[in-house]
Design a protein around this motif. Structure first.
Motif, PDB file in Angstrom:
ATOM      1  N   ALA A  15      10.291  -5.061  22.895  1.00 30.98           N
ATOM      2  CA  ALA A  15       9.827  -4.256  24.020  1.00 30.98           C
ATOM      3  C   ALA A  15       9.013  -5.097  25.001  1.00 30.98           C
ATOM      4  CB  ALA A  15       9.007  -3.075  23.514  1.00 30.98           C
ATOM      5  N   GLU A  16       8.163  -5.952  24.479  1.00 30.43           N
ATOM      6  CA  GLU A  16       7.359  -6.827  25.343  1.00 30.43           C
ATOM      7  C   GLU A  16       8.252  -7.807  26.108  1.00 30.43           C
ATOM      8  OE1 GLU A  16       4.552  -8.754  22.809  1.00 30.43           O
ATOM      9  OE2 GLU A  16       3.671  -6.857  22.105  1.00 30.43           O
ATOM     10  N   PHE A  17       9.254  -8.322  25.435  1.00 30.29           N
ATOM     11  CA  PHE A  17      10.168  -9.259  26.075  1.00 30.29           C
ATOM     12  C   PHE A  17      10.925  -8.608  27.227  1.00 30.29           C
ATOM     13  CE2 PHE A  17      14.593 -10.650  26.453  1.00 30.29           C
ATOM     14  CZ  PHE A  17      14.397 -11.938  26.917  1.00 30.29           C
ATOM     15  N   VAL A  18      11.416  -7.401  27.025  1.00 28.73           N
ATOM     16  CA  VAL A  18      12.201  -6.717  28.056  1.00 28.73           C
ATOM     17  C   VAL A  18      11.404  -6.586  29.351  1.00 28.73           C
ATOM     18  CG1 VAL A  18      13.301  -4.532  28.689  1.00 28.73           C
ATOM     19  CG2 VAL A  18      13.657  -5.482  26.406  1.00 28.73           C
ATOM     20  N   VAL A  19      10.146  -6.220  29.225  1.00 30.82           N
ATOM     21  CA  VAL A  19       9.294  -6.076  30.409  1.00 30.82           C
ATOM     22  C   VAL A  19       9.069  -7.430  31.079  1.00 30.82           C
ATOM     23  CG1 VAL A  19       6.995  -5.438  31.223  1.00 30.82           C
ATOM     24  CG2 VAL A  19       8.152  -4.019  29.503  1.00 30.82           C
ATOM     25  N   ALA A  20       8.789  -8.445  30.271  1.00 30.87           N
ATOM     26  CA  ALA A  20       8.455  -9.761  30.825  1.00 30.87           C
ATOM     27  C   ALA A  20       9.659 -10.480  31.415  1.00 30.87           C
ATOM     28  CB  ALA A  20       7.824 -10.623  29.730  1.00 30.87           C
ATOM     29  N   ASP A  21      10.853 -10.196  30.895  1.00 22.24           N
ATOM     30  CA  ASP A  21      12.014 -11.007  31.265  1.00 22.24           C
ATOM     31  C   ASP A  21      12.595 -10.661  32.628  1.00 22.24           C
ATOM     32  OD1 ASP A  21      13.813 -13.144  30.329  1.00 22.24           O
ATOM     33  OD2 ASP A  21      15.357 -11.598  30.466  1.00 22.24           O
ATOM     34  N   GLU A  22      12.299  -9.489  33.164  1.00 23.04           N
ATOM     35  CA  GLU A  22      12.906  -9.120  34.449  1.00 23.04           C
ATOM     36  C   GLU A  22      12.500 -10.103  35.547  1.00 23.04           C
ATOM     37  OE1 GLU A  22      13.339  -5.234  37.341  1.00 23.04           O
ATOM     38  OE2 GLU A  22      13.362  -5.000  35.168  1.00 23.04           O
ATOM     39  N   ALA A  23      11.268 -10.583  35.511  1.00 17.13           N
ATOM     40  CA  ALA A  23      10.840 -11.566  36.505  1.00 17.13           C
ATOM     41  C   ALA A  23      11.660 -12.852  36.379  1.00 17.13           C
ATOM     42  CB  ALA A  23       9.356 -11.877  36.327  1.00 17.13           C
ATOM     43  N   THR A  24      12.009 -13.222  35.152  1.00 16.36           N
ATOM     44  CA  THR A  24      12.845 -14.412  34.935  1.00 16.36           C
ATOM     45  C   THR A  24      14.243 -14.185  35.471  1.00 16.36           C
ATOM     46  OG1 THR A  24      11.581 -14.967  32.953  1.00 16.36           O
ATOM     47  CG2 THR A  24      13.740 -15.996  33.200  1.00 16.36           C
ATOM     48  N   LEU A  25      14.788 -12.992  35.237  1.00 18.17           N
ATOM     49  CA  LEU A  25      16.113 -12.661  35.770  1.00 18.17           C
ATOM     50  C   LEU A  25      16.153 -12.848  37.279  1.00 18.17           C
ATOM     51  CD1 LEU A  25      17.118  -9.357  33.914  1.00 18.17           C
ATOM     52  CD2 LEU A  25      17.881 -11.671  33.430  1.00 18.17           C
ATOM     53  N   ILE A  26      15.136 -12.346  37.941  1.00 22.25           N
ATOM     54  CA  ILE A  26      15.092 -12.391  39.400  1.00 22.25           C
ATOM     55  C   ILE A  26      14.947 -13.820  39.903  1.00 22.25           C
ATOM     56  CG2 ILE A  26      13.688 -11.728  41.400  1.00 22.25           C
ATOM     57  CD1 ILE A  26      13.158  -9.049  39.874  1.00 22.25           C
ATOM     58  N   ALA A  78      24.059 -15.537  22.607  1.00 24.95           N
ATOM     59  CA  ALA A  78      25.090 -15.545  23.652  1.00 24.95           C
ATOM     60  C   ALA A  78      24.602 -16.206  24.935  1.00 24.95           C
ATOM     61  CB  ALA A  78      25.549 -14.116  23.945  1.00 24.95           C
ATOM     62  N   GLY A  79      23.454 -16.873  24.875  1.00 22.90           N
ATOM     63  CA  GLY A  79      22.897 -17.500  26.074  1.00 22.90           C
ATOM     64  C   GLY A  79      22.052 -16.515  26.861  1.00 22.90           C
ATOM     65  N   GLY A  80      21.575 -16.940  28.016  1.00 20.14           N
ATOM     66  CA  GLY A  80      20.844 -16.048  28.915  1.00 20.14           C
ATOM     67  C   GLY A  80      19.670 -15.348  28.268  1.00 20.14           C
ATOM     68  N   ALA A  81      19.583 -14.043  28.470  1.00 13.80           N
ATOM     69  CA  ALA A  81      18.463 -13.253  27.977  1.00 13.80           C
ATOM     70  C   ALA A  81      18.361 -13.297  26.460  1.00 13.80           C
ATOM     71  CB  ALA A  81      18.588 -11.810  28.452  1.00 13.80           C
ATOM     72  N   TRP A  82      19.491 -13.385  25.772  1.00 14.56           N
ATOM     73  CA  TRP A  82      19.465 -13.430  24.312  1.00 14.56           C
ATOM     74  C   TRP A  82      18.738 -14.693  23.824  1.00 14.56           C
ATOM     75  CZ3 TRP A  82      23.464 -11.862  27.331  1.00 14.56           C
ATOM     76  CH2 TRP A  82      23.884 -10.540  27.179  1.00 14.56           C
ATOM     77  N   SER A  83      19.061 -15.818  24.448  1.00 15.75           N
ATOM     78  CA  SER A  83      18.402 -17.070  24.075  1.00 15.75           C
ATOM     79  C   SER A  83      16.914 -17.020  24.411  1.00 15.75           C
ATOM     80  CB  SER A  83      19.061 -18.256  24.784  1.00 15.75           C
ATOM     81  OG  SER A  83      20.389 -18.435  24.319  1.00 15.75           O
ATOM     82  N   ARG A  84      16.590 -16.420  25.549  1.00 18.54           N
ATOM     83  CA  ARG A  84      15.178 -16.319  25.924  1.00 18.54           C
ATOM     84  C   ARG A  84      14.416 -15.430  24.943  1.00 18.54           C
ATOM     85  NH1 ARG A  84      17.584 -16.045  31.010  1.00 18.54           N
ATOM     86  NH2 ARG A  84      17.212 -13.807  31.231  1.00 18.54           N
ATOM     87  N   PHE A  85      15.067 -14.381  24.440  1.00 19.64           N
ATOM     88  CA  PHE A  85      14.392 -13.538  23.450  1.00 19.64           C
ATOM     89  C   PHE A  85      14.133 -14.316  22.172  1.00 19.64           C
ATOM     90  CE2 PHE A  85      14.770 -10.718  19.696  1.00 19.64           C
ATOM     91  CZ  PHE A  85      13.529 -10.118  19.811  1.00 19.64           C
ATOM     92  N   ALA A  86      15.094 -15.127  21.750  1.00 12.04           N
ATOM     93  CA  ALA A  86      14.896 -15.933  20.546  1.00 12.04           C
ATOM     94  C   ALA A  86      13.666 -16.816  20.701  1.00 12.04           C
ATOM     95  CB  ALA A  86      16.136 -16.781  20.266  1.00 12.04           C
ATOM     96  N   GLU A  87      13.556 -17.475  21.846  1.00 11.65           N
ATOM     97  CA  GLU A  87      12.404 -18.340  22.092  1.00 11.65           C
ATOM     98  C   GLU A  87      11.112 -17.529  22.142  1.00 11.65           C
ATOM     99  OE1 GLU A  87      13.650 -20.169  25.699  1.00 11.65           O
ATOM    100  OE2 GLU A  87      14.797 -21.753  24.683  1.00 11.65           O
ATOM    101  N   PHE A  88      11.156 -16.364  22.778  1.00  9.83           N
ATOM    102  CA  PHE A  88       9.999 -15.474  22.881  1.00  9.83           C
ATOM    103  C   PHE A  88       9.505 -15.087  21.487  1.00  9.83           C
ATOM    104  CE2 PHE A  88       8.032 -11.268  23.277  1.00  9.83           C
ATOM    105  CZ  PHE A  88       7.205 -11.419  24.390  1.00  9.83           C
ATOM    106  N   ALA A  89      10.468 -14.901  20.567  1.00 12.52           N
ATOM    107  CA  ALA A  89      10.127 -14.467  19.209  1.00 12.52           C
ATOM    108  C   ALA A  89       9.819 -15.634  18.280  1.00 12.52           C
ATOM    109  CB  ALA A  89      11.272 -13.644  18.632  1.00 12.52           C
ATOM    110  N   GLY A  90       9.881 -16.869  18.785  1.00  8.44           N
ATOM    111  CA  GLY A  90       9.556 -18.026  17.964  1.00  8.44           C
ATOM    112  C   GLY A  90      10.729 -18.615  17.209  1.00  8.44           C
ATOM    113  N   ALA A  91      11.951 -18.139  17.515  1.00 10.68           N
ATOM    114  CA  ALA A  91      13.145 -18.677  16.874  1.00 10.68           C
ATOM    115  C   ALA A  91      13.767 -19.757  17.753  1.00 10.68           C
ATOM    116  CB  ALA A  91      14.151 -17.558  16.616  1.00 10.68           C
ATOM    117  N   VAL A  92      14.812 -20.384  17.234  1.00  9.11           N
ATOM    118  CA  VAL A  92      15.511 -21.444  17.962  1.00  9.11           C
ATOM    119  C   VAL A  92      16.901 -20.944  18.333  1.00  9.11           C
ATOM    120  CG1 VAL A  92      16.395 -23.799  17.864  1.00  9.11           C
ATOM    121  CG2 VAL A  92      14.265 -23.205  16.656  1.00  9.11           C
TER     122      VAL A  92
END
Length: 376
Positions: free
Chosen positions: A305-316, A174-188
């Motif tokens: 879980a690791e992504f959730v912690v790391a992504d808040e800085a990106t959100l900001i 859906a874009g945003g954080a969802w897309s960033r999680f995909a990349e974090f996990a090695g997906a496209v």
């Protein structure tokens, strides 16, 4: 004057009054880009329109346009601003530049994945937060209320069991954080509308669609999905379920605004119950048809879980780039509202629509002044 003549005059006068009243009632446009059978349209738009017409004695009569027949998804914000629709659903990630605050809180989808909590929390925030209210106003919309999808799962045409299985897989996000999680996990990540998920899975341009599992039925994904992993990849609540055209809102009486408040309070809870029921039925039907459902293994849950912690800085940082002055304070305020609703909903029967509606009214809508909200 004879009694017959008197009766005729009275009847004609009554007919004239009825015709005048009917002529003065206006029909307004209500827009949603999901199909009419979807839980976010059936109750919150189709039934809602009928009840509003009844409660306002026909003064507000919405004609419901669904499945993008009036406005396509990316145009709903502009369409309600320009009066093409008087009320619309809008998915906030289509307009990140116009709605940076809404996208900031909409990307907090992993903080609490309880859809009911997020529907009520996002509604209270959207109606009461001063910065968010200013953003709605700048975009020519009167915010009415929010929503939340059920939890997002990976619905795939290939087995996904571990983090290693995700490597290189093409996931509709859906874009945003969802897309960033995909990349974090090695997906496209692949950003396409929900209406294109079926085609992507069927043609092989997608390996998984990450969406609420009612899509197995509402978008017919059960015909092309063989495996579903129940890793809870957030839920979607960005934008609004009801956003009103400003001239329309200001033209109706305060009494009719209160009718809208009351009905939105009711359907805020109703759609959540209906949505989860649709998910349950869709998953069972897909399982009966041979779909495999698996829980995430430790590598997937740890990665999320690791992504959730790391992504808040990106959100900001992203919010600051889009002009949000103090995103940290906004996130703090939103988290407090989420935590509040996590507690409030723990003490109510979450399968009782009337109980949920009463809570939405007492804690949110009854505290809003219908004589000034959206007017000043």
């Amino acid at each position: 004057m004879t009694s017959i003549l008197k009766s005729t005059v009275v009847a004609l006068a009554a007919m004239t009054t009825t015709m005048t009243t009917a002529a003065s009632a206006e029909s307004y446009n209500a827009n949603h880009f999901f199909a009419e059978r979807h839980s976010m349209v059936r109750g919150p738009y189709v039934e809602f329109a009928k009840k509003v017409a009844e409660e306002t004695n026909g003064e507000i009569d919405f004609t419901v346009f669904s499945a993008g027949s009036l406005l396509p998804p990316a145009s709903s914000l502009q369409g309600v601003r320009d009066g093409v629709a008087q009320v619309t659903y809008h998915a906030g990630t289509y307009t990140p530049s116009e709605l940076p605050i809404d996208n900031l809180i909409g990307n907090m989808a992993f903080y609490n994945t309880d859809p009911l909590v997020m529907a009520f929390a996002s509604t209270e925030f959207g109606l009461t937060n001063a910065e968010q209210q200013a953003e709605w106003k700048a975009n020519g919309v009167v915010y009415g209320g929010g929503y939340s999808t059920s939890e997002y799962f990976m619905q795939c045409n290939t087995p996904i069991r571990t983090l290693e299985d995700m490597q290189g897989k093409r996931l509709r996000m859906a874009g945003g954080a969802w897309s960033r999680f995909a990349e974090f996990a090695g997906a496209v990540p692949v950003s396409i509308p929900s209406s294109e998920m079926y085609t992507g899975l069927d043609a092989g341009s997608l390996d998984c669609a990450v969406a609420a599992a009612d899509a197995l039925d509402s978008f017919s994904l059960k015909d092309v999905v063989t495996d579903m992993n129940t890793l809870a990849i957030g839920n979607y609540y960005a934008g609004f379920e009801w956003g009103y055209n400003v001239p329309f809102w200001q033209s109706i009486t305060p009494e009719n605004r209160r009718v809208l408040f009351n009905e939105m309070a009711y359907y805020l809870g109703e759609h959540r119950i209906a949505f989860d029921k649709d998910v349950e039925e869709a998953v069972q039907s897909a399982k009966d048809g041979g779909m495999t459902v698996v829980d995430p293994d430790e590598t997937l849950t740890n990665a999320l879980a690791e992504f959730v912690v790391a992504d808040e800085a990106t959100l900001i940082s992203t919010a600051k780039e889009r002009g949000v002055a103090d995103p940290e304070a906004i996130l703090t305020a939103f988290k407090a509202i989420i935590d509040k609703w996590d507690g409030l909903l723990a003490d109510v029967d979450t399968t009782d629509v009337d109980a949920l509606a009463a809570l939405a009214r007492s804690e949110i809508y009854d505290k809003i002044d219908e004589t000034t909200y959206g007017v000043n």
